[in-house]
Design a protein around this motif. Structure first.
Motif, PDB file in Angstrom:
ATOM      1  N   MET A 128      -0.519 -23.279  45.244  1.00  0.00           N
ATOM      2  CA  MET A 128      -0.772 -23.555  43.829  1.00  0.00           C
ATOM      3  C   MET A 128      -1.068 -25.034  43.639  1.00  0.00           C
ATOM      4  O   MET A 128      -0.497 -25.879  44.337  1.00  0.00           O
ATOM      5  CB  MET A 128       0.427 -23.105  42.989  1.00  0.00           C
ATOM      6  CG  MET A 128       0.597 -21.583  42.933  1.00  0.00           C
ATOM      7  SD  MET A 128       1.976 -21.029  41.903  1.00  0.00           S
ATOM      8  CE  MET A 128       3.352 -21.236  43.052  1.00  0.00           C
ATOM      9  N   GLN A 129      -1.949 -25.351  42.708  1.00  0.00           N
ATOM     10  CA  GLN A 129      -2.401 -26.719  42.477  1.00  0.00           C
ATOM     11  C   GLN A 129      -2.094 -27.130  41.031  1.00  0.00           C
ATOM     12  O   GLN A 129      -2.296 -26.348  40.091  1.00  0.00           O
ATOM     13  CB  GLN A 129      -3.903 -26.835  42.737  1.00  0.00           C
ATOM     14  CG  GLN A 129      -4.320 -26.436  44.141  1.00  0.00           C
ATOM     15  CD  GLN A 129      -3.741 -27.362  45.200  1.00  0.00           C
ATOM     16  OE1 GLN A 129      -3.656 -28.582  44.985  1.00  0.00           O
ATOM     17  NE2 GLN A 129      -3.360 -26.798  46.343  1.00  0.00           N
ATOM     18  N   TRP A 130      -1.656 -28.375  40.848  1.00  0.00           N
ATOM     19  CA  TRP A 130      -1.253 -28.826  39.522  1.00  0.00           C
ATOM     20  C   TRP A 130      -2.407 -28.856  38.521  1.00  0.00           C
ATOM     21  O   TRP A 130      -2.208 -28.626  37.329  1.00  0.00           O
ATOM     22  CB  TRP A 130      -0.594 -30.204  39.606  1.00  0.00           C
ATOM     23  CG  TRP A 130       0.794 -30.119  40.161  1.00  0.00           C
ATOM     24  CD1 TRP A 130       1.218 -30.549  41.386  1.00  0.00           C
ATOM     25  CD2 TRP A 130       1.919 -29.532  39.520  1.00  0.00           C
ATOM     26  NE1 TRP A 130       2.548 -30.267  41.544  1.00  0.00           N
ATOM     27  CE2 TRP A 130       3.012 -29.651  40.420  1.00  0.00           C
ATOM     28  CE3 TRP A 130       2.135 -28.922  38.287  1.00  0.00           C
ATOM     29  CZ2 TRP A 130       4.283 -29.169  40.106  1.00  0.00           C
ATOM     30  CZ3 TRP A 130       3.398 -28.435  37.975  1.00  0.00           C
ATOM     31  CH2 TRP A 130       4.460 -28.568  38.871  1.00  0.00           C
ATOM     32  N   GLN A 131      -3.606 -29.102  38.977  1.00  0.00           N
ATOM     33  CA  GLN A 131      -4.733 -29.125  38.055  1.00  0.00           C
ATOM     34  C   GLN A 131      -4.883 -27.778  37.353  1.00  0.00           C
ATOM     35  O   GLN A 131      -5.162 -27.718  36.143  1.00  0.00           O
ATOM     36  CB  GLN A 131      -6.026 -29.472  38.807  1.00  0.00           C
ATOM     37  CG  GLN A 131      -7.245 -29.590  37.885  1.00  0.00           C
ATOM     38  CD  GLN A 131      -8.505 -30.012  38.629  1.00  0.00           C
ATOM     39  OE1 GLN A 131      -8.472 -30.219  39.837  1.00  0.00           O
ATOM     40  NE2 GLN A 131      -9.595 -30.139  37.905  1.00  0.00           N
ATOM     41  N   ALA A 132      -4.703 -26.692  38.093  1.00  0.00           N
ATOM     42  CA  ALA A 132      -4.775 -25.359  37.492  1.00  0.00           C
ATOM     43  C   ALA A 132      -3.478 -25.010  36.772  1.00  0.00           C
ATOM     44  O   ALA A 132      -3.504 -24.416  35.683  1.00  0.00           O
ATOM     45  CB  ALA A 132      -5.072 -24.310  38.567  1.00  0.00           C
ATOM     46  N   LEU A 133      -2.342 -25.381  37.346  1.00  0.00           N
ATOM     47  CA  LEU A 133      -1.049 -25.042  36.744  1.00  0.00           C
ATOM     48  C   LEU A 133      -0.889 -25.642  35.351  1.00  0.00           C
ATOM     49  O   LEU A 133      -0.181 -25.092  34.506  1.00  0.00           O
ATOM     50  CB  LEU A 133       0.087 -25.525  37.657  1.00  0.00           C
ATOM     51  CG  LEU A 133       0.238 -24.784  38.979  1.00  0.00           C
ATOM     52  CD1 LEU A 133       1.174 -25.548  39.916  1.00  0.00           C
ATOM     53  CD2 LEU A 133       0.744 -23.362  38.759  1.00  0.00           C
ATOM     54  N   LEU A 134      -1.546 -26.775  35.106  1.00  0.00           N
ATOM     55  CA  LEU A 134      -1.474 -27.430  33.795  1.00  0.00           C
ATOM     56  C   LEU A 134      -2.711 -27.124  32.950  1.00  0.00           C
ATOM     57  O   LEU A 134      -3.086 -27.908  32.077  1.00  0.00           O
ATOM     58  CB  LEU A 134      -1.318 -28.936  33.986  1.00  0.00           C
ATOM     59  CG  LEU A 134      -0.036 -29.388  34.697  1.00  0.00           C
ATOM     60  CD1 LEU A 134      -0.033 -30.897  34.910  1.00  0.00           C
ATOM     61  CD2 LEU A 134       1.210 -28.961  33.922  1.00  0.00           C
ATOM     62  N   ASP A 135      -3.301 -25.947  33.168  1.00  0.00           N
ATOM     63  CA  ASP A 135      -4.515 -25.568  32.436  1.00  0.00           C
ATOM     64  C   ASP A 135      -4.257 -25.567  30.931  1.00  0.00           C
ATOM     65  O   ASP A 135      -3.319 -24.931  30.435  1.00  0.00           O
ATOM     66  CB  ASP A 135      -4.972 -24.185  32.880  1.00  0.00           C
ATOM     67  CG  ASP A 135      -6.308 -23.814  32.275  1.00  0.00           C
ATOM     68  OD1 ASP A 135      -7.338 -24.205  32.843  1.00  0.00           O
ATOM     69  OD2 ASP A 135      -6.311 -23.146  31.216  1.00  0.00           O
ATOM     70  N   ALA A 136      -5.116 -26.281  30.202  1.00  0.00           N
ATOM     71  CA  ALA A 136      -4.941 -26.447  28.758  1.00  0.00           C
ATOM     72  C   ALA A 136      -5.771 -25.464  27.945  1.00  0.00           C
ATOM     73  O   ALA A 136      -5.815 -25.560  26.717  1.00  0.00           O
ATOM     74  CB  ALA A 136      -5.298 -27.881  28.355  1.00  0.00           C
ATOM     75  N   GLY A 137      -6.416 -24.503  28.610  1.00  0.00           N
ATOM     76  CA  GLY A 137      -7.161 -23.491  27.870  1.00  0.00           C
ATOM     77  C   GLY A 137      -6.226 -22.634  27.038  1.00  0.00           C
ATOM     78  O   GLY A 137      -5.091 -22.372  27.437  1.00  0.00           O
ATOM     79  N   ARG A 138      -6.711 -22.198  25.886  1.00  0.00           N
ATOM     80  CA  ARG A 138      -5.883 -21.407  24.987  1.00  0.00           C
ATOM     81  C   ARG A 138      -6.158 -19.916  25.138  1.00  0.00           C
ATOM     82  O   ARG A 138      -7.311 -19.488  25.149  1.00  0.00           O
ATOM     83  CB  ARG A 138      -6.139 -21.803  23.530  1.00  0.00           C
ATOM     84  CG  ARG A 138      -5.210 -22.881  23.027  1.00  0.00           C
ATOM     85  CD  ARG A 138      -5.381 -23.089  21.542  1.00  0.00           C
ATOM     86  NE  ARG A 138      -4.299 -23.915  21.022  1.00  0.00           N
ATOM     87  CZ  ARG A 138      -4.335 -24.561  19.877  1.00  0.00           C
ATOM     88  NH1 ARG A 138      -5.421 -24.500  19.124  1.00  0.00           N
ATOM     89  NH2 ARG A 138      -3.309 -25.271  19.467  1.00  0.00           N
ATOM     90  N   LEU A 139      -5.096 -19.126  25.214  1.00  0.00           N
ATOM     91  CA  LEU A 139      -5.243 -17.681  25.245  1.00  0.00           C
ATOM     92  C   LEU A 139      -5.785 -17.214  23.893  1.00  0.00           C
ATOM     93  O   LEU A 139      -5.203 -17.489  22.851  1.00  0.00           O
ATOM     94  CB  LEU A 139      -3.893 -17.023  25.523  1.00  0.00           C
ATOM     95  CG  LEU A 139      -3.910 -15.506  25.666  1.00  0.00           C
ATOM     96  CD1 LEU A 139      -4.614 -15.107  26.960  1.00  0.00           C
ATOM     97  CD2 LEU A 139      -2.494 -14.941  25.645  1.00  0.00           C
TER      98      LEU A 139
END
Length: 448
Positions: A1-12
């Motif tokens: 797992m990578q932090w760039q993806a883990l902190l994804d700011a896209g909204r559901l």
């Protein structure tokens, strides 16, 4: 797992949203949660002691605020360590802290009245209905029954966040993928979990319970894809996912707060004597050498509580660092508290709570009463939904008595078109109640 993806700011549910310059989306998530009606209702939901009039006893809302505070501190410490290692950029520690704070604020948002005994009461009522069979209950797909017979506040919380509150059936609160990932303690449906061998369920903390209803599984799949959470399982048995690393931080903040603060509350209520509470907190705090000669007993316990929380935070940060590689691989199987140098002290506190706090006479009596309250509420609502089913899910066709009950209880019949939807609507209704409102509705329905 990578932090760039883990902190994804896209909204559901809001793919086109663009984050503003002046306020992080994760801060907005926190604000949406704390200004919501389900969060506000936590002020009148049991933490440990039901229906207490004492102003200094914790309820779910105060507990959630305290967990968010501890979680933020944990995440800032971990974030700084990640910066030092070159894992994240300077400034991203604030993103970690904001994600964790929001997820912590929401962590109990799906809990029903009367705490964990309320969960058991809802599950027990549904189990009895399934045993009797027939009617609306008999129409439910048998594979979905465990969602109701083992009713789970964590799954209800995800349902509130992603479906029921704000943008109904269109993303719910429309929170960020990162916050929803950090919220999800048990990324598996009830059916998929039960299809796994018991040894596999016991081997991974994320499979201890289920945290997803089937109706929200596709929503979490979108969260998992966006944040890079590895999927497990297969088409035959069902999917489940590895836990987001920040789930461990949210869980640790919760563990720290309820274990330590339960002791303080037990002292306040008189369920545990001063000497017992002082000794447990003093040991967890590392037996600090403080001059307490001028303090009252209440002040002394409050001081030890604060020092114990600080010591626990330090221990959990150390545990995260020590197990970092396994955490990021998704193979870490325990909790930060359990892996920390303070695990022995926490085990002692848990044993003390189980033997002397959770069995207190007043708590036990009110849990028995609360169980009957929940049964009365569900018994009163069921005939409305059964009649709705008989009339092809047309609310306008309800008889006058059923329409009157629906109006008196403010039952939300929107979008109820099948047995699963009807039973979830009933669970939504009763689990959303505060302790006192559930008691009031029970009295109304029983004519007392």
């Amino acid at each position: 797992m990578q932090w760039q993806a883990l902190l994804d700011a896209g909204r559901l549910g809001d793919a086109g949203y663009v984050e503003g310059r002046s306020r992080s989306i994760f801060v907005q998530d926190h604000d949406r949660i704390v200004f919501s009606a389900p969060f506000r209702r936590l002020a009148n939901k049991t933490q440990v002691h039901p229906l207490y009039d004492h102003d200094h006893i914790h309820h779910r809302l105060i507990h959630s605020v305290e967990v968010a505070s501890v979680g933020r501190s944990l995440a800032m410490r971990i974030g700084q360590w990640l910066i030092d290692r070159g894992e994240i950029a300077a400034g991203e520690e604030h993103s970690l802290a904001n994600v964790v704070q929001a997820a912590c604020a929401a962590h109990d948002i799906g809990n029903p009245p009367f705490g964990h005994s309320g969960e058991a009461a809802i599950g027990g009522w549904f189990a009895e209905q399934f045993a009797q069979g027939g009617g609306l209950i008999g129409d439910l797909d048998p594979a979905l029954r465990p969602e109701f017979t083992a009713f789970e506040g964590n799954a209800q919380g995800f349902r509130i966040l992603t479906r029921l509150e704000m943008y109904r059936n269109a993303g719910g609160m429309r929170l960020s993928h990162a916050v929803l990932g950090a919220f999800m303690k048990y990324p598996v449906t009830a059916a998929a979990r039960l299809a796994l061998p018991e040894t596999e369920r016991k081997a991974y903390a994320g499979l201890k319970k289920f945290g997803l209803f089937a109706s929200e599984e596709a929503l979490f799949a979108r969260v998992a894809d966006a944040t890079g959470l590895p999927a497990c399982g297969d088409a035959r048995r069902g999917r489940w996912w590895r836990r987001h690393p920040l789930v461990l931080v949210v869980e640790a903040a919760d563990d720290i707060c309820y274990n330590i603060v339960d002791l303080e509350d037990a002292f306040t209520t008189g369920d545990l004597p001063y000497d017992v509470v002082r000794e447990a907190l003093d040991e967890l705090a590392g037996r600090p050498n403080r001059d307490v000669a001028g303090l009252t007993r209440v002040e002394h316990i409050a001081l030890l509580r604060a020092l114990a929380i600080g010591a626990a935070i330090n221990a959990c940060v150390d545990a995260f660092e020590a197990h970092y590689d396994a955490i990021m691989a998704g193979s870490f199987t325990g909790s930060l508290i359990g892996a920390s140098a303070r695990s022995g002290e926490f085990t002692g506190i848990e044993n003390l709570a189980r033997e002397r706090i959770f069995t207190a006479r007043r708590k036990t009596e009110l849990e028995v009463s609360g169980r009957q309250v929940i049964r009365n509420v569900l018994d009163g609502a069921l005939p409305v939904y059964e009649e709705l089913a008989r009339h092809g899910w047309q609310p306008g066709a309800l008889s006058d008595p059923s329409e009157q009950i629906a109006r008196a209880l403010s039952l939300d019949l929107r979008g109820v078109t099948d047995a699963a939807g009807a039973l979830h609507a009933m669970a939504d209704f009763v689990s959303g109640m505060t302790d006192r409102y559930a008691l009031s509705v029970s009295r109304m329905l029983s004519g007392t």
